[in-house]
Design a protein around this motif. Sequence first.
Motif, PDB file in Angstrom:
ATOM      1  N   ASN A  35       0.865  -1.184   0.000  1.00 29.81           N
ATOM      2  CA  ASN A  35       0.000   0.000   0.000  1.00 29.81           C
ATOM      3  C   ASN A  35       0.899   1.230   0.000  1.00 29.81           C
ATOM      4  N   LEU A  36       0.975   1.907  -1.137  1.00 33.77           N
ATOM      5  CA  LEU A  36       1.851   3.071  -1.297  1.00 33.77           C
ATOM      6  C   LEU A  36       1.073   4.383  -1.303  1.00 33.77           C
ATOM      7  N   SER A  37      -0.100   4.358  -0.704  1.00 32.78           N
ATOM      8  CA  SER A  37      -0.972   5.540  -0.730  1.00 32.78           C
ATOM      9  C   SER A  37      -0.348   6.755  -0.048  1.00 32.78           C
ATOM     10  N   ASN A  38       0.590   6.530   0.863  1.00 33.42           N
ATOM     11  CA  ASN A  38       1.252   7.652   1.536  1.00 33.42           C
ATOM     12  C   ASN A  38       2.487   8.136   0.778  1.00 33.42           C
ATOM     13  N   GLU A  39       2.869   7.410  -0.260  1.00 38.85           N
ATOM     14  CA  GLU A  39       4.076   7.756  -1.010  1.00 38.85           C
ATOM     15  C   GLU A  39       3.785   8.281  -2.411  1.00 38.85           C
ATOM     16  N   PHE A  40       2.637   7.893  -2.967  1.00 40.43           N
ATOM     17  CA  PHE A  40       2.276   8.331  -4.316  1.00 40.43           C
ATOM     18  C   PHE A  40       0.916   9.017  -4.291  1.00 40.43           C
TER      19      PHE A  40
ATOM     20  N   ASP B 266       7.719   8.641 -13.676  1.00 38.23           N
ATOM     21  CA  ASP B 266       6.408   8.211 -13.186  1.00 38.23           C
ATOM     22  C   ASP B 266       5.395   8.214 -14.329  1.00 38.23           C
TER      23      ASP B 266
ATOM     24  N   ASN C  51       5.279  10.241  -7.416  1.00 38.19           N
ATOM     25  CA  ASN C  51       5.855  10.230  -6.072  1.00 38.19           C
ATOM     26  C   ASN C  51       5.590  11.587  -5.421  1.00 38.19           C
ATOM     27  N   SER C  52       5.042  11.575  -4.222  1.00 38.56           N
ATOM     28  CA  SER C  52       4.607  12.819  -3.577  1.00 38.56           C
ATOM     29  C   SER C  52       5.758  13.803  -3.378  1.00 38.56           C
ATOM     30  N   GLU C  53       6.989  13.291  -3.268  1.00 36.80           N
ATOM     31  CA  GLU C  53       8.132  14.181  -3.078  1.00 36.80           C
ATOM     32  C   GLU C  53       8.428  14.993  -4.341  1.00 36.80           C
ATOM     33  N   LYS C  54       7.999  14.489  -5.490  1.00 37.68           N
ATOM     34  CA  LYS C  54       8.264  15.179  -6.758  1.00 37.68           C
ATOM     35  C   LYS C  54       7.060  15.977  -7.247  1.00 37.68           C
TER      36      LYS C  54
END
Length: 295
Positions: free
Chosen positions: A96-101, A130, A148-151
Amino acid sequence: MNINNVYILEDRGILFIQGSDTKEFLQNLITNDIDKVDETNSCFSSLLTPQGKYLFDFLVVKHKKGYFIDCEKKQIEELFKQLNIYKLRSDIEILNLSNEFVVAAFSYEKFMLFDGAKDLPGNTFKYREDPVFLDPRHKKLGGRHIINSEKLYLSLKKLELKSTDSGEYYKLSYELGISQKNTEKLMNKLFGIECNFEELNGIDFNKGCYVGQEITSRIKLRDKLSKRLLPVQLINGKLTEGAPIKNNDIEIGKVLINNQYPFAIVKYLSDYFDRNTQYKSENALLKIMKPKWIK
């Protein structure tokens, strides 16, 4: 949608599935053909009960050595659990990558400005590593970027996109007749094929077996599809989930989603159904909209 706007869909969740058995695992479960999904094409699909009833719908996108599953966030934990039930001894990993993407949506016109973009639902390519793709359900839903949320904000700046209230995007989806909000209210309430998944490119009738395939194919082949999920226009009053919709004393449907973007299961072939008619449902007066893409 304004060509300069982007909608950050914070109510979408992301799973990532990888491992040597991933392709076979998904092919045996979902309603669409996983062989369609590669670096240049994404698909819309769903997971049904063995009886062909709706459980989840999602977008499937190739990423690195696995697949992103883009699903309503309210449903993401339940989908995660359901997939793990089917996992058994398969060599797969479900994250579960919901907090990362995050998922960002933007206009069709903006999508077509990308280098290499094609006017094909599901057309996919990479931007800063991405995936970017044209929504495979309906191209008026525009482009989609799983990022990716950082980008995120640097990418939006480079693309000259301005973040705007996502309500504008969901209003468009509702007006197109495509349900994306509060889909948990549909679970086990109707057949997957009644959700218009064939018209939204979410069912492949030429692939092999999947969960719910026998019932789905039977409805299709025997021309038994008499009800559909359709958007409801509230004229006045208040909608009640599960309440019947009547033309005088004749029931022609039932409210399933009664929130901001309401939908009902409707006997759309009934002689008592007319898109121009006003109907009653307990304390509500309403009209039922039939999208142009439904015959």
